[in-house]
Write a protein that holds these residues in place. Structure first.
Motif, short mmCIF file in Angstrom:
data_model
loop_
_atom_site.label_atom_id
_atom_site.label_comp_id
_atom_site.label_asym_id
_atom_site.label_seq_id
_atom_site.Cartn_x
_atom_site.Cartn_y
_atom_site.Cartn_z
N ARG A 1 -19.55 41.02 -51.12
CA ARG A 1 -19.63 40.31 -52.40
C ARG A 1 -18.24 39.88 -52.89
O ARG A 1 -17.22 40.47 -52.52
N ILE B 1 -18.99 30.48 -57.59
CA ILE B 1 -19.66 31.77 -57.49
C ILE B 1 -19.16 32.69 -58.59
O ILE B 1 -18.11 32.48 -59.19
N SER B 2 -19.94 33.75 -58.84
CA SER B 2 -19.62 34.70 -59.90
C SER B 2 -19.14 36.03 -59.31
O SER B 2 -19.28 36.28 -58.11
N GLN C 1 -21.10 38.36 -56.72
CA GLN C 1 -22.14 37.59 -56.06
C GLN C 1 -22.05 37.81 -54.55
O GLN C 1 -20.96 37.80 -53.98
#
Length: 416
Positions: A334, A378-379, A382
């Motif tokens: 991630r 993207i965060s 994520q």
């Protein structure tokens, strides 16, 4: 004043217990995480031990396990020191409370004797009527009333102090039992650490005996790493060049507009081209503000190789950049912060995702699958892909201030 002191002691006892509980809880939480990481390395080593041929991965896992066990022993030592301090505090507090209780009982006994001498209603009335005037009689009547209330309060202080002593003695016994358990745990961990160190020495000896082959393997890994490093640096250089051209074009347009309006041209912007826009500058600032608090690129995993020099055998030294980690097979990888995907590439069979965070970049290397696309925003946390069947992958972090400098993740990621 004596009874204010009693209340103060009871309050300090309560606050001390609260602080101790919080510190102990943090150490227990860290120890639980270490146990989880040690168990993971054990499981992996048990699987790889079937292969009689010693590999670098096995050695790195053994080293990681030894680091974890050493940290666990240090954590246990911290718990023992904390308990020793708490035991000493409890002993001192019990002594102080017992001395306070003795004085309270002594004062209370004196009041009881006084009350027994003057317990009859006749004696109390005579004490009041013996006053020289009404004002003095009223004060004597109030004194007798307050004396009764005071005696009740003192009895309550004695009861509270007795309960505090009882609770402190019970806590003291629990602390001693906890310390005994920790000492046993520490002894077991030292024994398993010794076993792991013996395995490591054996693995190093085995690798040393095949140093020529080891050098060849490492040389190939180094070449692959250099190819990947060049690909990442080229991608970042392209980002810088795009940002530079955009900044220069905006400056040219602004200068032309100022000239047409008879105004002075705006001053040229300084600093990284990657921070030329307010959005990019804010993203960079937010990234820096989270230094030391960025989430790990995996929910569960251990570091098998840290950044820096590492020695294998006698004459083999490797300079590591970034971190090499091990997570569960097929585990999610991630993003450590919000940003934009700027590169997805495959170099020497290693799939890499590069994410830009203003003037900072993070690279996720050796992914089995990728679940994001180039230019996608993207965060934080994520999922960007998954690890392979062996769970190995790499994490790199870069800062670009019109030149590229790789950062050590240990200063940026939160403590595990």
């Amino acid at each position: 004043m004596k009874y204010f002191k009693s209340i103060l002691i009871l309050l300090l006892v309560f606050l001390g217990a609260q602080t101790f509980a919080q510190s102990r809880s943090e150490l227990e939480k860290r120890k639980a995480q270490l146990n989880k990481d040690i168990e993971m390395t054990n499981n992996i080593l048990n699987k790889t031990s079937k292969d009689k041929k010693v590999t670098l991965k096995q050695l790195n896992l053994l080293r990681a396990q030894i680091r974890l066990k050493e940290e666990k022993i240090n954590t246990i030592n911290s718990e023992i020191r904390l308990l020793d301090g708490q035991i000493n505090d409890n002993v001192n507090q019990v002594r102080s409370l017992q001395a306070q209780l003795t004085q309270l009982k002594k004062d209370y006994a004196a009041m009881i004797r006084f009350a027994q001498k003057n317990q009859g209603s006749y004696s109390k009335l005579m004490y009041i009527f013996a006053a020289k005037d009404f004002n003095q009689a009223y004060k004597r009547m109030k004194y007798l009333q307050q004396f009764g209330e005071y005696r009740q309060k003192q009895a309550k202080y004695i009861e509270d102090t007795q309960n505090a002593i009882k609770n402190k003695l019970a806590q003291l016994n629990r602390n001693k039992l906890d310390k005994d358990h920790l000492l046993n745990d520490q002894e077991k961990e030292k024994n398993t650490l010794g076993t792991a160190q013996q395995k490591q020495a054996k693995a190093v000896s085995s690798l040393t005996s095949q140093e020529k082959k080891l050098k060849q393997d490492l040389a190939k890994k180094q070449r692959d790493a250099q190819k990947l490093d060049r690909a990442i640096k080229q991608a970042i250089a392209r980002e810088i060049e795009i940002a530079r051209k955009k900044a220069e074009e905006e400056a040219r347009i602004a200068a032309a507009k100022a000239k047409a309006e008879g105004k002075e041209a705006p001053a040229a912007k300084t600093g990284s081209y990657l921070n030329a826009t307010p959005e990019a500058a804010k993203l960079s600032a937010d990234f820096v503000n989270n230094r030391g608090r960025l989430p790990w690129p995996v929910a569960s995993g251990v570091v098998t190789q840290y950044a820096g020099r590492e020695k294998y055998g006698v004459n083999v030294v490797v300079e590591n950049t970034g971190w090499k980690l091990r997570t569960n097979a097929g585990g999610n990888i991630r993003a450590v912060f919000e940003g934009t995907v700027t590169l997805i590439t495959d170099v020497a069979g290693s799939t890499t995702v590069l994410v830009r965070h203003g003037q900072y970049f993070t690279a996720y290397v050796n992914l089995a699958t990728v679940s994001v696309s180039k230019n996608q925003k993207i965060s934080t946390k994520q999922v960007i892909g998954t690890a392979g069947s062996d769970g190995d992958f790499e994490f790199h972090l870069y800062k670009s201030d019109n030149s590229l400098v790789e950062q050590d993740p240990k200063y940026w990621l939160a403590p595990n």
